[in-house]
Scaffold this active site. Sequence first.
Site, PDB file in Angstrom:
ATOM      1  CD  GLU A  54      -2.629 -43.381  -2.019  1.00 57.17           C
ATOM      2  OE1 GLU A  54      -1.862 -44.271  -1.581  1.00 57.17           O
ATOM      3  OE2 GLU A  54      -3.052 -43.389  -3.181  1.00 57.17           O
ATOM      4  CE1 TYR A  55      -5.392 -44.064   1.210  1.00 59.12           C
ATOM      5  CE2 TYR A  55      -3.701 -45.117   2.527  1.00 59.12           C
ATOM      6  CZ  TYR A  55      -4.488 -45.097   1.403  1.00 59.12           C
ATOM      7  OH  TYR A  55      -4.383 -46.083   0.472  1.00 59.12           O
ATOM      8  CG  MET A  63      -8.260 -46.101  -3.824  1.00 56.21           C
ATOM      9  SD  MET A  63      -6.626 -45.413  -3.503  1.00 56.21           S
ATOM     10  CE  MET A  63      -6.994 -44.382  -2.097  1.00 56.21           C
ATOM     11  CD1 TRP A 117      -3.352 -49.617  -9.266  1.00 55.74           C
ATOM     12  CD2 TRP A 117      -3.597 -47.446  -9.740  1.00 55.74           C
ATOM     13  NE1 TRP A 117      -2.106 -49.047  -9.258  1.00 55.74           N
ATOM     14  CE2 TRP A 117      -2.222 -47.716  -9.540  1.00 55.74           C
ATOM     15  CE3 TRP A 117      -3.998 -46.143 -10.062  1.00 55.74           C
ATOM     16  CZ2 TRP A 117      -1.248 -46.735  -9.638  1.00 55.74           C
ATOM     17  CZ3 TRP A 117      -3.024 -45.167 -10.157  1.00 55.74           C
ATOM     18  CH2 TRP A 117      -1.668 -45.469  -9.948  1.00 55.74           C
ATOM     19  N   GLY A 130      -0.763 -36.331  -6.081  1.00 51.82           N
ATOM     20  CA  GLY A 130      -0.436 -37.098  -4.890  1.00 51.82           C
ATOM     21  C   GLY A 130      -0.020 -38.512  -5.214  1.00 51.82           C
ATOM     22  N   GLY A 131      -0.746 -39.474  -4.627  1.00 53.07           N
ATOM     23  CA  GLY A 131      -0.387 -40.871  -4.771  1.00 53.07           C
ATOM     24  C   GLY A 131       0.488 -41.331  -3.619  1.00 53.07           C
ATOM     25  CD1 TRP A 132       3.394 -45.949  -1.362  1.00 53.69           C
ATOM     26  CD2 TRP A 132       1.547 -45.631  -0.144  1.00 53.69           C
ATOM     27  NE1 TRP A 132       3.616 -46.479  -0.112  1.00 53.69           N
ATOM     28  CE2 TRP A 132       2.497 -46.297   0.657  1.00 53.69           C
ATOM     29  CE3 TRP A 132       0.296 -45.312   0.396  1.00 53.69           C
ATOM     30  CZ2 TRP A 132       2.251 -46.657   1.973  1.00 53.69           C
ATOM     31  CZ3 TRP A 132       0.048 -45.667   1.717  1.00 53.69           C
ATOM     32  CH2 TRP A 132       1.013 -46.325   2.487  1.00 53.69           C
ATOM     33  CG  ASN A 133       5.937 -43.642  -4.853  1.00 56.55           C
ATOM     34  OD1 ASN A 133       6.088 -44.447  -3.955  1.00 56.55           O
ATOM     35  ND2 ASN A 133       5.958 -43.992  -6.139  1.00 56.55           N
TER      36      ASN A 133
END
Length: 490
Positions: free
Chosen positions: A147-148, A205, A356, A104-107
């Site tokens: 996210e998210y 986070m 991070w 996943g991750g933000w992108n």
Amino acid sequence: MAHSITLALLVTVCSLLAAVDSREVVCYYGTWATYRQGNGKFTVENVNPSLCTQLVYAFFDINSDGTIRITDQWLAQPEGLNAIGKFNDLKQRNPTLKTIAAIGGWNAGKDNFKAVAGNPQLRATFARNAVAFLRKYRFDGMDIDWEYPEAADKANFVLFLRKLANAFAPNRYLLTVAVAAPETTANEAYDIPTISNIVNYIHLMTYDMHGDYGVTRHHAPVNQGPASLDDTDFKRQLNVEAVIRYWLGKGAAASKLTLGIPFYGRSFKLASPGVDGVGARITGPGTAGRYTMEGGSLGYNEICESSSWTHKVYDSAQVAAYASDNGEWVSYDTAESINQKCNVIAKYGLGGGMVWSIETDDFLSICGPKFTLLTALNNCVNRNASAATTARPVATTARTTAGAATTARPAVTTTRPAVTTTRPAVTTNRAVTGGSVPFVCPRNGYFRDPQDCGSFYVCYGGRQDRKNCPSGLYFNEEFSVCDWSYNGTC
């Protein structure tokens, strides 16, 4: 046979280390740093596996049909740069290391997560694919970085994680989640007590908590800001202390929470260069760094390498540093603030710290000690975990500043991803004596054999067990691991 003996030894070392070092150091590695220029370029070869207990490969992606996608084939695959293979080979240098595949991750966005989590057949498909993926590439677990989730996803996220946990159980794969930390977002997204019962670790986070409010703010403060700035219930949520109390109050197990620590700062352009305290007016995000090339964000290495920051201040009230000059302002963590965050980890009995991310530390030792921030975390995170751990003093004499107080306007907070792992149960071997002079344990812990750099003693409860490192490796007393001889471990 020799290979089997080596594996058995590594498992034993890993198990015995768990008895003393109980807290985790979870290290995210943003693999795109491979393509950065100059001193910002960070490849798998730059990783020091001795400084992490869990090393997270960021990121892989989830497809809408429940399959897993390798986002950068050239970087990852053997016919390219073979980053996945090299990444997991780091376990040869640190037998206690766990490697984690972050999904996943933000992108990546949220649509594919929503589609898979909301469909029973797709949840089962993803669980099967996840097990096959971890087995094929030799990872020890998976981190879910959705996210998210929204309120409508709350129940499906639990079902999604439970399906994964059940699929992982036979292989003892670790399952971790990176979560939005502040109450407003977390309350909508997560069934906290249920998730805590399912996963191995929850990575908070606790950074990017303050966005662009029109004034300078610390993005990862331990404590609440001045009343003139934190003037709403929402703003008073945006600090480490408030986040931890919220998650614990909602039923999260303290031992499963890891505290997120940023190795980057958030920067702004000052409206008046001479007014640069916390709460000073700003006109927008700061200038992009030469390595990370993202406006409003600077890696710690970019901050420390620059000679333009002539005014540096440590804010002991909120526990964060800031620097300014030439109309630019940045808030960031230092070794000192990390020491203070270790105190918070110990205070609440948390599972450890998560960073991070490692590629923005001072990994080339340009400003000071190599991996300045990560080493600071290692030195302090376990100091209260056992009587055998010696704490370093925490500096408390830095200046506190009073900024230009300004009423901040509401803003959307943003966060970045995170991960962890558990360790095997403790095993014991019969005590033996090595070397020409009998060894006497000075205290509980791990000690290199004075007569043989390739051997070490495990001292616990009045007993001492002598162990041998795999051929060609020496015992590194500083990090309690078998290490390559060229690292000066003997």
